[in-house]
Scaffold this active site. Structure first.
Site, PDB file in Angstrom:
ATOM      1  N   ASP A  67     -72.134 -13.581  10.346  1.00  0.00           N
ATOM      2  CA  ASP A  67     -73.206 -14.190   9.565  1.00  0.00           C
ATOM      3  C   ASP A  67     -74.322 -14.745  10.446  1.00  0.00           C
ATOM      4  OD1 ASP A  67     -71.694 -16.257  10.620  1.00  0.00           O
ATOM      5  OD2 ASP A  67     -70.945 -16.968   8.698  1.00  0.00           O
ATOM      6  N   ASN A 135     -64.492 -25.661   2.279  1.00  0.00           N
ATOM      7  CA  ASN A 135     -64.382 -25.240   0.874  1.00  0.00           C
ATOM      8  C   ASN A 135     -63.712 -23.879   0.733  1.00  0.00           C
ATOM      9  OD1 ASN A 135     -66.328 -23.594   1.896  1.00  0.00           O
ATOM     10  ND2 ASN A 135     -67.969 -24.202   0.500  1.00  0.00           N
ATOM     11  N   HIS A 137     -64.586 -21.194   2.571  1.00  0.00           N
ATOM     12  CA  HIS A 137     -65.435 -20.027   2.857  1.00  0.00           C
ATOM     13  C   HIS A 137     -64.986 -19.318   4.132  1.00  0.00           C
ATOM     14  CE1 HIS A 137     -68.699 -22.641   5.051  1.00  0.00           C
ATOM     15  NE2 HIS A 137     -68.042 -21.984   5.959  1.00  0.00           N
ATOM     16  N   GLU A 142     -69.237 -18.220   0.060  1.00  0.00           N
ATOM     17  CA  GLU A 142     -68.945 -19.499  -0.585  1.00  0.00           C
ATOM     18  C   GLU A 142     -68.137 -19.277  -1.867  1.00  0.00           C
ATOM     19  OE1 GLU A 142     -69.574 -21.961   1.185  1.00  0.00           O
ATOM     20  OE2 GLU A 142     -71.690 -22.321   1.634  1.00  0.00           O
TER      21      GLU A 142
HETATM   22  C1  GLP Z   1     -69.542 -22.041   9.359  1.00  0.00           C
HETATM   23  C2  GLP Z   1     -69.496 -20.512   9.596  1.00  0.00           C
HETATM   24  C3  GLP Z   1     -68.113 -19.989   9.434  1.00  0.00           C
HETATM   25  C4  GLP Z   1     -67.153 -20.952  10.098  1.00  0.00           C
HETATM   26  C5  GLP Z   1     -67.090 -22.217   9.314  1.00  0.00           C
HETATM   27  C6  GLP Z   1     -66.246 -23.309   9.937  1.00  0.00           C
HETATM   28  O1  GLP Z   1     -70.417 -22.446   8.387  1.00  0.00           O
HETATM   29  N1  GLP Z   1     -70.384 -19.746   8.814  1.00  0.00           N
HETATM   30  O2  GLP Z   1     -68.028 -18.680   9.956  1.00  0.00           O
HETATM   31  O3  GLP Z   1     -65.857 -20.385  10.155  1.00  0.00           O
HETATM   32  O4  GLP Z   1     -68.356 -22.660   8.933  1.00  0.00           O
HETATM   33  O5  GLP Z   1     -66.912 -23.905  11.003  1.00  0.00           O
HETATM   34  P1  GLP Z   1     -66.206 -24.861  12.044  1.00  0.00           P
HETATM   35  O6  GLP Z   1     -65.355 -23.990  12.909  1.00  0.00           O
HETATM   36  O7  GLP Z   1     -67.330 -25.490  12.811  1.00  0.00           O
HETATM   37  O8  GLP Z   1     -65.407 -25.841  11.266  1.00  0.00           O
END
Ligand code: GLP
Length: 255
Positions: A67, A135, A137, A142
């Site tokens: 992404d 959440n 995702h 989402e």
């Molecule tokens: C982000 C990314 C995800 C990631 C998630 C968790 O928004 N788009 O790919 O896995 O949120 O992030 P973190 O590892 O900082 O908790």
């Protein structure tokens, strides 16, 4: 699902990196699906170390990231393109033209999404690394009544913008939209490696791994994939140990 729990975060990083390094060793032209966020930073650090120690070359590897934010240029230090260069690409021998991220700056996002899906279809991801949002995702898919299978533009949940605001100087700077691979593209990967840490993710880990398969928790769709490895620190796994382990065909402790 092959679920492994680690006492030590550094060991978790090494284990995740080992899976990726072993793949590249056995298949030098492997296609890696890559993730961003705070979770993979240590994994990439360990992968760089493993590559240096074992003399593993990424010169024939291709990568696709999950992404990217809409509206951030690659030289913006909050873009995922910047993140990938900083944490991985600049530290291994991968040619940059073999690395791919969604383009959040293109004037024709829809055409870009189709192009990205076509590239993914041709390349076939061998191993997709994933983190997990609070959440549920994965990528930026989402929770919703319906999920898109392919790459698409998504409006970020306020909770996601708030969670990611820690990387920006204020929440107003967090983009409202992103381009993300869809759950269909993610599930097409030959193998999936989900890495999660922290007590704040314990309840969503339980929901994703042992709850019903529902678009309300996009990560729960991973239960449909035949080859998922889940690496958790003990905090993220804490509700699995006391809660139901139903649905986990293989729950091993690496502690
Ligand atoms: C982000 C990314 C995800 C990631 C998630 C968790 O928004 N788009 O790919 O896995 O949120 O992030 P973190 O590892 O900082 O908790």
């Amino acid at each position: 699902m092959d679920i492994r729990v680690f006492e030590d975060n550094a060991e978790l990083d090494v284990a995740a990196a080992r899976l990726m390094a072993d793949l590249v060793k056995s298949k030098p032209n492997a296609v890696l699906g890559l993730a961003t966020g705070s979770t993979p930073i240590g994994v990439y650090r360990s992968l760089i170390d493993a590559a240096a120690k074992d003399g593993i070359s990424f010169s024939s590897v291709t990568t696709f990231n999950l992404d990217e934010y809409v509206g951030l240029t690659p030289d913006n230090d909050q873009s995922y393109a910047y993140y990938m260069n900083q944490h991985l690409f600049s530290k291994i021998d991968i040619p940059l033209n073999q690395t791919h991220l969604p383009d959040g700056m293109t004037s024709d996002l829809e055409a870009f999404c189709q192009k990205y899906d076509a590239m993914l279809e041709d390349a076939k991801v061998d191993l997709q690394l994933l983190g997990l949002g609070h959440n549920g995702h994965i990528g930026f898919n989402e929770p919703a009544a319906e999920l898109s299978a392919g790459t698409h533009v998504i409006t970020l949940d306020e909770a996601t913008r708030e969670a990611n605001a820690r990387f920006f100087s204020s929440i107003d700077e967090v983009p409202t939209k992103a381009v993300t691979m869809g759950v269909g593209s993610i599930l097409k990967a030959e193998r999936i490696l989900l890495v999660v840490r922290g007590a704040d993710k314990a309840s969503i880990v339980r929901r994703a791994l042992t709850g019903p398969v529902t678009t309300d928790c996009p990560a729960s769709l991973l239960q449909l994939h035949a080859r998922v490895t889940v690496l958790l620190d003990k905090d993220a796994a804490s509700l699995l140990a006391t809660g139901g382990k139903e649905g986990c065909s293989n729950f091993a402790s690496a502690m």
